[in-house]
Design a protein around this motif. Structure first.
Motif, mmCIF file in Angstrom:
data_model
loop_
_atom_site.group_PDB
_atom_site.id
_atom_site.type_symbol
_atom_site.label_atom_id
_atom_site.label_comp_id
_atom_site.label_asym_id
_atom_site.label_seq_id
_atom_site.Cartn_x
_atom_site.Cartn_y
_atom_site.Cartn_z
ATOM 1 N N ILE A 543 0.884 -1.089 0.224
ATOM 2 C CA ILE A 543 -0.356 -0.081 -0.155
ATOM 3 C C ILE A 543 0.824 1.295 -0.022
ATOM 4 C CG2 ILE A 543 -1.940 1.104 1.304
ATOM 5 C CD1 ILE A 543 -2.605 -1.546 0.112
ATOM 6 N N VAL A 544 0.567 2.131 -0.979
ATOM 7 C CA VAL A 544 1.622 3.096 -0.949
ATOM 8 C C VAL A 544 0.647 4.396 -0.868
ATOM 9 C CG1 VAL A 544 3.244 2.182 -2.325
ATOM 10 C CG2 VAL A 544 1.436 3.037 -3.446
ATOM 11 N N ASN A 554 6.605 6.311 -4.544
ATOM 12 C CA ASN A 554 5.796 7.168 -3.643
ATOM 13 C C ASN A 554 6.167 6.458 -2.231
ATOM 14 O OD1 ASN A 554 3.521 8.216 -5.235
ATOM 15 N ND2 ASN A 554 3.692 6.486 -6.331
ATOM 16 N N MET A 555 5.407 6.735 -1.218
ATOM 17 C CA MET A 555 5.764 6.317 0.060
ATOM 18 C C MET A 555 5.066 5.115 0.542
ATOM 19 S SD MET A 555 7.448 7.106 3.052
ATOM 20 C CE MET A 555 7.576 8.901 2.540
ATOM 21 N N LEU A 556 5.927 3.887 0.783
ATOM 22 C CA LEU A 556 5.374 2.788 1.354
ATOM 23 C C LEU A 556 4.683 2.966 2.742
ATOM 24 C CD1 LEU A 556 4.862 -0.491 0.566
ATOM 25 C CD2 LEU A 556 7.068 -0.691 1.786
ATOM 26 N N ILE A 557 3.547 2.671 2.867
ATOM 27 C CA ILE A 557 2.629 2.791 4.313
ATOM 28 C C ILE A 557 2.328 1.601 4.648
ATOM 29 C CG2 ILE A 557 2.062 5.181 3.802
ATOM 30 C CD1 ILE A 557 -0.719 4.293 3.347
ATOM 31 N N GLY A 558 2.212 0.412 3.913
ATOM 32 C CA GLY A 558 1.872 -0.761 4.458
ATOM 33 C C GLY A 558 1.975 -1.952 3.739
ATOM 34 N N ASP A 584 -10.413 6.927 8.200
ATOM 35 C CA ASP A 584 -11.266 7.774 9.031
ATOM 36 C C ASP A 584 -10.779 9.211 9.216
ATOM 37 O OD1 ASP A 584 -9.254 8.119 10.830
ATOM 38 O OD2 ASP A 584 -9.568 6.755 12.358
ATOM 39 N N THR A 585 -11.856 9.990 9.870
ATOM 40 C CA THR A 585 -11.478 11.419 9.653
ATOM 41 C C THR A 585 -10.303 12.140 10.397
ATOM 42 O OG1 THR A 585 -13.207 11.923 11.575
ATOM 43 C CG2 THR A 585 -14.152 11.903 9.617
ATOM 44 N N SER A 586 -9.662 11.094 11.148
ATOM 45 C CA SER A 586 -8.272 11.527 11.842
ATOM 46 C C SER A 586 -7.146 11.067 11.055
ATOM 47 C CB SER A 586 -8.274 11.201 13.223
ATOM 48 O OG SER A 586 -8.623 12.218 13.938
ATOM 49 N N PHE A 587 -7.364 10.669 9.651
ATOM 50 C CA PHE A 587 -6.565 10.230 8.619
ATOM 51 C C PHE A 587 -5.745 8.933 9.087
ATOM 52 C CE2 PHE A 587 -6.582 14.839 9.077
ATOM 53 C CZ PHE A 587 -7.022 15.079 8.089
ATOM 54 N N THR A 588 -6.713 7.899 9.936
ATOM 55 C CA THR A 588 -5.939 6.678 10.215
ATOM 56 C C THR A 588 -6.663 5.627 9.258
ATOM 57 O OG1 THR A 588 -6.099 7.368 12.598
ATOM 58 C CG2 THR A 588 -5.980 4.726 11.934
ATOM 59 N N PRO A 589 -5.797 5.199 8.447
ATOM 60 C CA PRO A 589 -6.080 3.910 7.392
ATOM 61 C C PRO A 589 -6.141 2.691 8.044
ATOM 62 C CG PRO A 589 -3.866 4.498 7.054
ATOM 63 C CD PRO A 589 -4.296 5.237 8.285
ATOM 64 N N GLU A 601 -9.808 -13.771 5.349
ATOM 65 C CA GLU A 601 -9.407 -12.278 5.391
ATOM 66 C C GLU A 601 -8.405 -12.050 6.043
ATOM 67 O OE1 GLU A 601 -12.462 -8.793 5.275
ATOM 68 O OE2 GLU A 601 -11.801 -8.956 7.517
ATOM 69 N N PHE A 602 -7.270 -11.296 5.673
ATOM 70 C CA PHE A 602 -5.953 -10.967 6.153
ATOM 71 C C PHE A 602 -5.952 -9.476 6.213
ATOM 72 C CE2 PHE A 602 -5.758 -14.664 3.465
ATOM 73 C CZ PHE A 602 -4.891 -15.546 4.342
ATOM 74 N N GLN A 603 -5.528 -9.012 7.491
ATOM 75 C CA GLN A 603 -5.248 -7.636 7.717
ATOM 76 C C GLN A 603 -3.996 -7.129 7.232
ATOM 77 O OE1 GLN A 603 -6.126 -6.266 11.729
ATOM 78 N NE2 GLN A 603 -5.353 -4.148 11.201
ATOM 79 N N ILE A 604 -4.164 -6.057 6.418
ATOM 80 C CA ILE A 604 -2.715 -5.571 5.704
ATOM 81 C C ILE A 604 -2.157 -4.621 6.764
ATOM 82 C CG2 ILE A 604 -1.913 -3.996 4.196
ATOM 83 C CD1 ILE A 604 -4.045 -4.856 2.451
ATOM 84 N N GLN A 605 -0.965 -5.065 7.132
ATOM 85 C CA GLN A 605 -0.078 -4.400 8.046
ATOM 86 C C GLN A 605 0.280 -2.831 7.720
ATOM 87 O OE1 GLN A 605 0.147 -5.912 11.125
ATOM 88 N NE2 GLN A 605 0.945 -4.163 12.058
ATOM 89 N N VAL A 606 -0.512 -2.039 8.252
ATOM 90 C CA VAL A 606 -0.207 -0.814 8.015
ATOM 91 C C VAL A 606 0.594 -0.200 8.904
ATOM 92 C CG1 VAL A 606 -1.367 1.716 7.426
ATOM 93 C CG2 VAL A 606 -2.480 -0.372 6.955
ATOM 94 N N GLU A 607 1.942 -0.260 8.859
ATOM 95 C CA GLU A 607 2.898 0.243 9.679
ATOM 96 C C GLU A 607 3.216 1.506 9.431
ATOM 97 O OE1 GLU A 607 6.008 -2.562 10.080
ATOM 98 O OE2 GLU A 607 4.788 -4.126 11.003
#
Length: 843
Positions: A543-544, A554-558, A584-589, A601-607
């Motif tokens: 995820i970029v 781009n920036m790799l975010i997860g 969300d509205t506080s920019f948390t993905p 279903e797998f949660q993508i690790q957004v580190e």
């Protein structure tokens, strides 16, 4: 009475930080223990581990730079960034350092109003990336702020001005030139609301760059000329003490020159052994500052023009420019912005203090935000015999008759509310007002409208009576409603977010400017087979965040990695992977991937956190030097003559005129001892790489033109044989748009129209029943020598289906071939870009 709304807003700045509190119709800055409106964002740690924040810490930056630090805001989000304090042996991350600043601001509130706050709205630059926003939230938690919604700085400024400007309809440009960052935001005002409709910014364009330009362009050369200091340089470790002195002197002189024509710099520099022996005197003039600052000012104007143009507006559509940030006090900058030829030519508005306006706006916004509910409070109220009301009403708005509704209340024992009433009283209203007794339904529900005075906070006492008319205690005992003439709308996303594909392109899920909260889904396909028993294969979904067409720019975010031991069966290449992204509205993905084949279903690790660069703040400085060399080699390889396209030559000329290489080289050299230089260098490198990407793309523009016109000619022939009138109309529109793109040399639009033409081809083929045959004919030659028996069997089935004209069976064969041998479809392997092993669909 506990606060019903958050009320406190914090401008957590690169150079200074400010806290303000909402008042009835505005906001007031809370002064610190020095009675100053702002606190320097500086931290000092003594040998005994005592932490000092603010002016006292900033004063130690010069004489004890090993144990003091400042301007760490732009390091936020870097996982390996730490400041080591030599005397105590302590190391602190940028989040921990920012937390100390926030603790200091909380202490100022405690001292000023005797209130310990656990919630505040915190501002972030609009250009901040998601990991930097996440780091800001972590800093708030470390500081004891358990609830800290974020608001972008231009939006906060708009909130402040919204209480002072009478504009009912129009556009504002928020020009925010702070100590470390620059933001330009277009704000639309209409129907009692204001919203940010477009933004352009630079996290590495701020007033501190002017300070460094003065140090490196004027003060260092003067000092080296006068004294035996050959190693005096920003990137030389033994010069760190002298550089800190020069940087502080440049900053103070720059501020003084906003009001004077010249300023004297007098300081004592250290010799090679660190002993202060050289008396350095230098007269800095306003003309000196204006000369080094002008290129930075012009960069900000370029960003403003881009924000205006990308919003589909012209300068004449903008009513006013709202000046925000300490840099905007400079007379030369104001003159430039007012100039219609070189600047913006739009009326400037600095009626509110540019330094404190963001904090005040954050506080006004905080006054419209409810404190989070506390379940323990409700349980305590029930234990005290109170009725816990469940009320629904707006915290703020432009309505003078806000609607309030009540859902069934909670009591210790269930009861029938027949005959009970509720009443709201506003004794401080002008005039005092009461709603009258409002009957409750047997379940305890009701709805009514209140009367609110304008431009103030209205507080209503609640009187609940049972069927006998006896007043019953409630929780809450009163509610409040803030009337305001304008309300801000939902926040918007500053940077696009998408999935990096195996060919190093990006499938964008949520684009820049989207209102939050936002949700997006996409169906992707794996390119490698995951074999459980053989423990081979991988499904990687990166995820970029950014805007650049190449994924790795781009920036790799997860990232999600599905490995063999995570699945209970083999997952063949070509398997579906459904990716869902929520912000969300506080920019948390939050991102998830669902693989239908294994029904899991797998949660993508957004580190959210990037690798740093610099020594004290960690990271591989050597990598910056290597990337600089790569950049220089790329530029050297682009040798242009008359045979090359004009656009490409123009791009390279601009690249060289901006002296990008020299700028990156200087920053890379300084990165060895200066983490701020390292961060700036990383950003400039990424921008420079993207700029050369544009040059290389311009070189292939003639090929794109040929490809597009060939596609149009082929499509015309295909439509003549098999198409319909709607296909001809669609092709005519696409051809007109394509020729317009060719005339303006717009590669982006041209590529998009080529894709449109190809979509028309697919549609004609699909409608005529030929698409499956075309796809099979393209794959069959590439798979003829494939050693997999299953692939050969599928090819035989496909040939038979083709001979028999069985479109349905041929379509099924194509799908099976795509899963069995995805490489033959023409997609890149996992070695490119960010190692992605997913691709978009063919159609």
């Amino acid at each position: 009475m506990a606060r019903e709304n958050i009320d406190f807003g914090i401008d957590l700045g690169t150079t200074t930080s400010i806290i303000a509190v909402a008042t009835a119709d505005d906001a007031t800055v809370v002064r610190n223990n020095r009675q100053a409106e702002y606190t320097p964002s500086a931290v000092y740690v003594s040998g005994s581990n005592k932490v000092l924040v603010g002016e006292s810490a900033k004063g130690r930056l010069v004489e004890d730079h090993d144990n003091a630090t400042a301007e760490f805001k732009l390091q936020m989000g870097k996982r390996d960034a730490h400041k080591h304090f030599k005397a105590s042996g302590r190391s602190m991350s940028p989040e921990e350092l920012s937390a100390e600043v926030l603790k200091s601001l909380r202490g100022d509130v405690q001292q000023a109003v005797r209130e310990s706050i656990g919630a505040a709205v915190i501002t972030v630059p609009a250009a901040f990336e998601l990991d930097q926003c996440d780091a800001t939230r972590k800093a708030a938690e470390l500081a004891g702020l358990d609830f800290a919604p974020l608001i972008q700085e231009p939006s906060a400024a708009a909130w402040a001005y919204s209480t002072h400007l009478a504009t009912d309809r129009g556009f504002w440009l928020v020009y925010d030139f702070g100590g470390g960052t620059f933001d330009a935001a277009i704000v639309k005002v209409a129907d009692g609301e204001f919203s940010t409709i477009n933004h352009a910014g630079d996290n590495f364009l701020g007033g501190k760059l002017i300070d460094w330009a003065l140090v490196e362009g004027l003060l260092i050369p003067a000092a080296r000329k006068e004294f035996p200091l050959p190693d005096l340089a920003r990137g030389h470790r033994k010069s760190a003490g002298n550089i800190a002195k020069l940087k502080a002197a440049a900053e103070y002189a720059k501020i003084e020159l906003s009001r004077a024509d010249s300023a004297e710099i007098n300081l004592r520099l250290n010799d090679a052994d660190g002993t202060p022996v050289f008396d350095f005197d230098f007269e800095l003039t306003r003309a000196d500052v204006e000369r080094v600052a002008m290129p930075l000012y012009q960069r900000s104007v370029t960003l403003c023009r881009k924000a205006v143009a990308d919003a589909g507006l012209g300068g004449g559509d903008i009513e006013r420019v709202l000046l925000v940030g300490g840099t905007t006090i400079a007379p030369a900058l104001r003159e430039l912005l007012a100039d219609p030829a070189e600047g913006l030519g739009i009326p400037l508005d600095y009626s509110l203090d540019p330094v404190t306006v963001v904090a005040r706006g954050a506080a006004i916004f905080a006054g419209t935000q409810r404190m989070p509910s506390r379940p323990e409070r409700a349980e305590q109220a029930l234990g005290e015999g109170k009725v816990v009301l469940n009320l629904k009403y707006p915290a703020a708005g432009s309505d003078t008759e806000p609607l309030v509704g009540g859902l069934p209340p909670r009591t210790a024992q269930q009861r029938d509310w027949t005959g009970s009433t509720i009443e709201f009283a506003h004794p401080d209203g002008t005039p005092p007002w009461r709603s009258g007794q409002i009957p409750l339904t047997p379940e305890g529900t009701f709805s009514t409208r209140l009367r609110a005075d304008e431009h103030t906070v209205n507080t209503y006492d609640i009187e609940l009576r049972d069927a006998q008319g006896t007043v019953t205690p409630t929780d809450p005992e009163r509610i409040s409603y803030r009337h305001t003439s304008k309300m801000g709308t939902a926040p918007t996303l500053s940077h696009s977010i998408g999935v990096a594909l195996d060919n190093n392109e990006v499938l964008w899920l949520v684009r820049k400017g989207a209102e939050l909260p936002a949700t997006a889904r996409a169906i992707l396909y794996s390119t490698l087979t995951v074999r459980r028993n053989e423990r081979t294969g991988l499904i990687r979904v990166p995820i970029v965040e950014g805007e650049r067409s190449k994924a790795d720019r781009n920036m790799l975010i997860g990232r999600l990695d599905i490995v063999p031991n995570q699945v209970d069966r083999d997952v063949p290449a070509g398997s579906e992977v459904e990716v869902t992204l929520k912000i969300d509205t506080s920019f948390t993905p939050r991102a998830d991937a669902y693989v239908p084949l294994v029904d899991e279903e797998f949660q993508i690790q957004v580190e959210l956190g990037r690798t740093g660069a610099g020594t004290d703040f960690g990271g591989a400085v050597e990598d910056l030097a290597d990337r600089f060399t790569e950049l220089a080699d790329r530029l050297d390889a682009l040798r242009f003559g008359d045979v090359h396209p004009g656009e490409a030559a123009e791009l390279v000329d601009r690249f060289r005129a901006d002296d990008v290489l020299a700028d990156v080289r200087r920053l890379a050299d300084a990165a060895a001892v200066d983490p701020d230089a390292a961060s700036t260098c990383e950003n400039r490198l990424r921008d420079a790489q993207a700029a050369l990407d544009d040059v290389e793309a311009a070189l292939v523009f003639p090929e794109l033109v040929t490809s597009g016109r060939t596609a149009v000619a082929q499509t015309q022939e295909l439509i003549a044989d098999f198409g319909a009138s709607r296909h001809r109309t669609a092709l005519h529109n696409a051809e007109r748009a394509m020729e317009a793109a060719i005339a303006s040399q717009d590669r982006t639009v041209l590529k998009r129209q080529i894709d449109v033409v190809r979509d028309i081809i697919r549609e004609v083929l699909r409608d005529s029943g030929q698409l499956a045959a075309v796809i099979f004919a393209g794959r069959e030659p590439r798979l003829r020598d494939n050693p997999d028996p299953h692939v050969q069997e599928l090819l035989q089935n496909g040939r038979r289906a083709l001979d028999e004209g069985d479109v349905a069976r041929l379509t099924a064969v194509n799908a099976q071939l795509e899963r069995a041998a995805p490489d033959a479809v023409g997609h890149a392997d996992a070695s490119g870009g960010l190692g992605s092993t997913v691709r978009a669909g063919d159609l």
